[in-house]
Design an enzyme around this catalytic site. Structure first.
Site: not given
Ligand SMILES: [Zn+2]
Length: 284
Positions: A167, A188, A193, A195, A202, A251, A253-254
């Protein structure tokens, strides 16, 4: 005072809404050398004392307390959202229910210790980091994908784990290209983030269409996820109409793993994780 502070946070978040986790974040694969001290995840210091260097507690499974007495004052006076000085470093980054957002940052040294490769389809074939998730989330996403498949809605993973170093490399490259202020509008800041927790992924339809894009909203996959994700312990972390609270546009998809009890509660109450932990003002 409390109300004033909460409003302040809401304003800050509203000012810092950016494009989400996918999209432009997907490109980089290089690893940044030398992630620096946690202070690097903080934003430019302001008049707030010891901005960003004050480790504070963060919500965990049981936390329902207000944010600490972190001196978040008069954000209206802040010329830009990057000058809020309100980023807190999360004390328990390994918590399954950790709250990560623009004001709660993972420590730069944090790396999940139980990352595995979930046995699910992805939109790419390489066996790389972004397939990985923490064990509990990996098991859960396998079940979720199986459930979706059974309902005739096959899914594919787009991007899961992303290290702090990755990141950082990504963010630094954007800063180099566009400058820090602009970079923050679409990427981010390292540490912030979701993630990086190994608990987020995602996803998209198995045809890979609309992966991490706005057009995923309203698809049969998105509708299935809205309805069923919580049964498997996941929430749609950035729901529609909550950008002022989460800091992210919708979002669909997240997905974020939080465990099924909390996921079901969050879904039933139609709240965000921030609201669940009462860290931002909620219209009751
Ligand atoms: Zn994401």
């Amino acid at each position: 005072m409390k109300i004033k502070m909460n409003v302040s946070i809401a304003i800050l978040l509203a000012l810092t809404i950016v494009a989400g986790c996918g999209g432009k974040n997907e490109g980089a694969s290089t690893i940044a050398p030398n992630p620096t001290a946690s202070a690097s995840v903080t934003t430019s210091p302001t008049a707030s004392p010891s901005a960003g260097t004050t480790p504070t507690t963060s919500p965990t499974a049981t936390a329902t307390t207000k944010p600490s007495s972190n001196p978040v004052t008069s954000p209206a006076a802040s010329p830009t959202p990057t000058k809020n000085g309100a980023v807190q470093v999360i004390a328990k980054p390994e918590s399954i229910t950790v709250l990560v957002n623009k004001t709660n940052s993972l420590p730069s040294s944090y790396e999940p210790t139980d990352l595995v490769y979930p046995n699910i389809a992805f939109t790419f074939s390489e066996k790389i980091d972004k397939r990985k998730m923490r064990q509990v989330a990996a098991t859960a996403i396998e079940k979720l994908f199986a459930g979706a498949q059974k309902d005739g809605v096959p899914l594919a993973g787009v991007s899961a784990y992303r290290s702090y170093a990755t990141q950082k490399a990504l963010f630094d490259s954007y800063v180099k290209k566009d400058g820090e202020e602009k970079a923050k509008t679409y990427s981010a800041v390292p540490g912030t983030s979701e993630h990086e927790t190994g608990l987020a992924i995602d996803v998209t339809g198995s045809n890979g269409k609309c992966a991490a894009s706005d057009c995923f909203g309203g698809t049969k996959e998105a509708i299935w996820l809205e309805k069923h994700a919580s049964e498997y312990g996941f929430i749609i972390r950035y729901p529609q109409g909550k950008a002022a609270i989460t800091g992210y546009q919708y979002e669909p998809w997240h997905l974020r793993y939080v465990g099924s009890d909390i996921a079901k509660e969050i879904q039933a109450k139609k709240v965000t994780m921030e609201e669940y932990y009462n860290t931002v003002p909620v219209s009751k």
